[in-house]
Each structure stands twice: as structure tokens, then as C-alpha cells.
Design a protein around this motif. Structure first.
Motif, PDB file in Angstrom:
ATOM      1  N   UNK A   1       0.693  -1.236  -0.025  1.00  0.00           N
ATOM      2  CA  UNK A   1      -0.166   0.075  -0.070  1.00  0.00           C
ATOM      3  C   UNK A   1       0.986   1.304   0.021  1.00  0.00           C
ATOM      4  N   UNK A   2       0.458   2.187  -0.527  1.00  0.00           N
ATOM      5  CA  UNK A   2       1.327   3.395  -0.712  1.00  0.00           C
ATOM      6  C   UNK A   2       1.102   4.267   0.445  1.00  0.00           C
ATOM      7  N   UNK A   3       2.138   5.258   0.829  1.00  0.00           N
ATOM      8  CA  UNK A   3       1.975   6.212   1.840  1.00  0.00           C
ATOM      9  C   UNK A   3       0.867   6.899   1.673  1.00  0.00           C
ATOM     10  N   UNK A   4       0.411   7.514   0.472  1.00  0.00           N
ATOM     11  CA  UNK A   4      -0.518   8.293  -0.028  1.00  0.00           C
ATOM     12  C   UNK A   4      -2.069   7.670   0.449  1.00  0.00           C
ATOM     13  N   UNK A   5      -1.903   6.429   0.027  1.00  0.00           N
ATOM     14  CA  UNK A   5      -3.236   5.545   0.494  1.00  0.00           C
ATOM     15  C   UNK A   5      -3.219   5.476   1.940  1.00  0.00           C
ATOM     16  N   UNK A   6      -2.311   5.125   2.551  1.00  0.00           N
ATOM     17  CA  UNK A   6      -2.369   4.940   4.213  1.00  0.00           C
ATOM     18  C   UNK A   6      -2.731   6.098   5.031  1.00  0.00           C
ATOM     19  N   UNK A   7      -2.320   7.434   4.207  1.00  0.00           N
ATOM     20  CA  UNK A   7      -2.673   8.703   5.005  1.00  0.00           C
ATOM     21  C   UNK A   7      -4.090   8.949   5.044  1.00  0.00           C
ATOM     22  N   UNK A   8      -5.171   8.291   4.183  1.00  0.00           N
ATOM     23  CA  UNK A   8      -6.419   8.483   4.214  1.00  0.00           C
ATOM     24  C   UNK A   8      -7.339   7.901   5.200  1.00  0.00           C
ATOM     25  N   UNK A   9      -6.463   7.108   6.014  1.00  0.00           N
ATOM     26  CA  UNK A   9      -7.400   6.198   7.156  1.00  0.00           C
ATOM     27  C   UNK A   9      -6.981   7.098   8.443  1.00  0.00           C
ATOM     28  N   UNK A  10      -8.042   6.726   9.459  1.00  0.00           N
ATOM     29  CA  UNK A  10      -7.759   7.387  10.901  1.00  0.00           C
ATOM     30  C   UNK A  10      -6.830   6.274  11.517  1.00  0.00           C
ATOM     31  N   UNK A  11      -5.673   6.939  11.804  1.00  0.00           N
ATOM     32  CA  UNK A  11      -4.518   6.330  12.482  1.00  0.00           C
ATOM     33  C   UNK A  11      -4.440   6.440  14.031  1.00  0.00           C
ATOM     34  N   UNK A  12      -4.018   5.257  14.551  1.00  0.00           N
ATOM     35  CA  UNK A  12      -3.513   5.187  16.047  1.00  0.00           C
ATOM     36  C   UNK A  12      -2.173   4.768  15.897  1.00  0.00           C
ATOM     37  N   UNK A  13      -1.209   5.620  16.256  1.00  0.00           N
ATOM     38  CA  UNK A  13       0.284   5.528  16.229  1.00  0.00           C
ATOM     39  C   UNK A  13       0.856   5.690  17.689  1.00  0.00           C
ATOM     40  N   UNK A  14       1.941   4.927  17.559  1.00  0.00           N
ATOM     41  CA  UNK A  14       2.795   5.151  18.998  1.00  0.00           C
ATOM     42  C   UNK A  14       3.471   6.688  19.128  1.00  0.00           C
TER      43      UNK A  14
ATOM     44  N   UNK B   1      -3.963  11.107   9.173  1.00  0.00           N
ATOM     45  CA  UNK B   1      -4.896  11.545   9.990  1.00  0.00           C
ATOM     46  C   UNK B   1      -4.740  10.955  11.046  1.00  0.00           C
ATOM     47  N   UNK B   2      -4.053  11.612  12.126  1.00  0.00           N
ATOM     48  CA  UNK B   2      -3.736  10.715  13.444  1.00  0.00           C
ATOM     49  C   UNK B   2      -4.977  11.041  14.260  1.00  0.00           C
ATOM     50  N   UNK B   3      -5.565   9.946  14.728  1.00  0.00           N
ATOM     51  CA  UNK B   3      -6.651  10.225  15.738  1.00  0.00           C
ATOM     52  C   UNK B   3      -6.126   9.818  17.223  1.00  0.00           C
ATOM     53  N   UNK B   4      -4.964   8.874  17.346  1.00  0.00           N
ATOM     54  CA  UNK B   4      -4.489   8.580  18.598  1.00  0.00           C
ATOM     55  C   UNK B   4      -3.217   8.589  18.733  1.00  0.00           C
ATOM     56  N   UNK B   5      -2.414   9.018  19.664  1.00  0.00           N
ATOM     57  CA  UNK B   5      -0.959   8.732  19.779  1.00  0.00           C
ATOM     58  C   UNK B   5      -0.748   8.088  21.370  1.00  0.00           C
ATOM     59  N   UNK B   6      -0.208   7.172  21.357  1.00  0.00           N
ATOM     60  CA  UNK B   6       0.112   6.444  22.697  1.00  0.00           C
ATOM     61  C   UNK B   6       1.171   5.844  22.867  1.00  0.00           C
ATOM     62  N   UNK B   7       1.843   5.605  23.954  1.00  0.00           N
ATOM     63  CA  UNK B   7       2.916   4.617  24.387  1.00  0.00           C
ATOM     64  C   UNK B   7       2.518   3.121  24.595  1.00  0.00           C
ATOM     65  N   UNK B   8       1.088   3.029  24.373  1.00  0.00           N
ATOM     66  CA  UNK B   8       0.649   1.631  24.793  1.00  0.00           C
ATOM     67  C   UNK B   8       0.169   0.914  23.602  1.00  0.00           C
TER      68      UNK B   8
END
Length: 303
Positions: free
Chosen positions: A182-195, A217-224
Motif C-alpha cells: 500500500x502506498x503512503x498516500x493511501x495509508x494517509x487516508x485512514x484514521x490512524x492510531x500511532x505510537x 490523519x492521526x486520531x490517537x498517539x500513545x505509548x501503549x
């Protein structure tokens, strides 16, 4: 001289604070300070430089701290030896692992048991910096970490395990490409939960989006990791994480889909230990088993 005084000294140096060390040792600060004073009186030297505003050990204190580490480690090994003889175990090993590589540890433990025999293990999940610190103070035998961030010094021996591969992962609530990358452009269209941004694998994700020139589109950032796994499994978001951060069997079966990201710059995961002779023949054998274990084959079956 009491072992607890040496333990107090080790914690004071680790935490760089009398009050924090007292809390960690579950004693009052006056009691901890008295114990260090008594140790200084008994040895006839000043260990803690109390004249400076910035915490520090005297030159004599630094030498005593080294002995403290060696003595406490020897006592720990003695206790382990007695315990192992009672349990008929072949040895004991202390491992530090970064959070995103935690799911490769069962692979290693299984390989050790199969090739060496029953043993005991103490596994701590820690950031890179803490693993290095505990290896240096001999509180850990082996680290599994981003070895490209290990200090370039002769004090450490490093061996590569695998190149960390990050994937876009989410439930079937989202439509992913049928197969392949999957391309980064495609990945950027999803709501993301990231570290969290301070973690190395997250920094690599940020570089991927920046290189592609897209804003995710970053919806959550967490260390968990547990929180991220929970959010994606209920279909609320998707994530980008290393393959090694997922359980090898992710329940419920068939719901989780993964796609590799095109042109991703992988992090380098490896084994790290002190270059000096391993503390026991058993730990030396564990190191050899770890080098012989094919983690990449196990992780490749996920995606």
C-alpha cells in the motif's frame, strides 16, 4: 557493611536523586541518607559530592559504585544458583526488550528450552536507553533493541537479528488493497492510531509520510501497544506498526488485515550484550541460540 547500603547507592546513582531512590527502595529519605553516611564512615571516603548543586559521585564514589554493581550481581547469581539447583533448572537469563519487539521473545524462549533445557527468565520491556543503561550496570544479560542506536563503543557486542518491517493494519471494517503493498498516500487516508513521537518506530513512520509529502490523519498517539491493538480490533482506527509488535496469532482469526508499506525504511533490530565474558556459560549458550534463531521466518508468516 550491608547489602542494602549498596542497593541504596545503586538506586541513588540510577535515579540521580535521594528522594526518588528512597521511594524506589521503599524507605524514608532520612533512613536512606543515614545508610549512605554509615557506608562512607565505614569505608573512610566521601561517596556522594554534597557540595555541588548538581548531583554527582566523587572519584572514590564512582569506584565504590562499580564494586557495588559487581557485589550485587554476584549475590543475585548466588541466589539464582541456589534456586536453580532446587528447581533442577539449567540456568537463568535476564532479557531487556523494546516494546515493539516483545512478541519475538516467546520464539526465543521456546528455542532456548528446546536446545538447552528448562530455565528461568526475567524479561523487562524497556525503551532503548534503559536497556543500554541496565546492560552497562549488569542488571541485564541481553538486550533486544534498535541496535543502530546502541553507543558505538567496544563495551558492547551487537548482532543483527532482522530489519523491522512496518505494516498498515486494520480490521475488515476498512477496505484495503486486495494484495501487495500500500502506498503512503493511501495509508494517509485512514484514521490512524500511532505510537508516541519519541519512539523510534514512530519516527520512521513520520519520515515515510514526510518523504511522500502527505499529511496523515492521526486520531490517537500513545505509548501503549495494548491500547492501539484494542482500538484497531474494535474497528475504530487502523495503525502502522512493526510486524514484531503483533501477536503471532492475532484473535479473532481472519478479522485483521495487513499490508506492507511501499519504500519503507526499516529499523534494525538486534541483540546487544556487554563485550566482556558472559556472566555464566548458560548465558553464553543463550546468546548462541538467539543468533541461530530465524525470527524473520516467523514474522514473515503474519503478512
Amino acid at each position: 557493611m550491608f547489602l542494602r547500603q549498596l542497593h541504596y547507592l545503586r538506586e541513588i546513582d540510577r535515579l540521580r536523586s535521594f528522594s526518588k531512590a528512597a521511594d524506589a527502595c521503599n524507605v524514608s529519605q532520612p533512613a536512606l541518607s543515614r545508610a549512605i553516611r554509615q557506608l562512607e564512615d565505614e569505608l573512610g571516603v566521601v561517596i556522594i559530592d554534597r557540595k555541588k548543586k548538581v548531583f554527582g559521585l566523587t572519584a572514590e564514589g564512582a569506584r565504590i559504585l562499580k564494586w557495588a554493581h559487581d557485589i550485587l550481581r554476584s549475590v543475585s547469581e548466588m541466589r539464582n544458583e541456589v534456586s536453580l539447583s532446587r528447581q533442577e533448572l539449567v540456568g537463568s537469563v535476564k532479557i531487556g526488550v523494546i516494546p515493539t519487539a516483545v512478541h519475538i521473545v516467546p520464539i526465543l524462549l521456546e528455542a532456548i528450552k528446546e536446545k538447552i533445557g528448562d530455565f528461568s527468565s526475567d524479561v523487562a520491556v524497556l525503551p532503548n536507553a534503559d536497556i543500554i543503561e541496565r546492560l552497562a550496570s549488569k542488571q541485564l544479560d541481553i538486550g533486544i533493541m534498535y541496535y543502530d542506536q546502541c553507543p558505538q563503543a567496544q563495551a558492547f557486542t551487537v548482532r543483527a537479528l532482522y530489519a523491522e518491517e512496518q505494516v498498515l493494519a486494520g480490521t475488515t471494517a476498512y477496505v484495503f488493497p486486495d494484495q501487495g503493498e500500500i502506498s503512503w498516500e493511501e495509508a494517509a487516508t485512514f484514521p490512524l492510531a500511532l505510537l508516541s513521537r519519541g519512539m523510534r518506530c514512530r519516527q520512521l513512520v513520520d519520515i515515510g509520510f514526510q518523504t511522500a509529502g502527505v499529511e496523515p490523519i492521526i486520531r490517537l498517539e500513545t505509548a501503549s501497544l495494548e491500547l492501539i491493538h484494542a482500538e484497531i480490533m474494535r474497528g475504530a482506527m487502523v495503525t502502522i506498526l512493526p510486524l514484531s509488535s503483533f501477536p503471532l496469532r492475532v484473535p479473532p482469526a481472519g478479522r485483521l488485515q495487513m499490508r506492507r508499506l511501499a519504500g519503507f525504511s526499516p529499523g534494525a533490530i538486534g541483540l546487544v550484550r556487554l563485550s566482556e565474558q558472559p556472566p555464566s556459560p548458560f548465558v553464553a549458550r543463550v546468546w548462541t541460540v538467539a543468533l541461530e534463531t530465524d525470527f524473520r521466518e516467523q514474522l514473515g508468516s503474519l503478512c
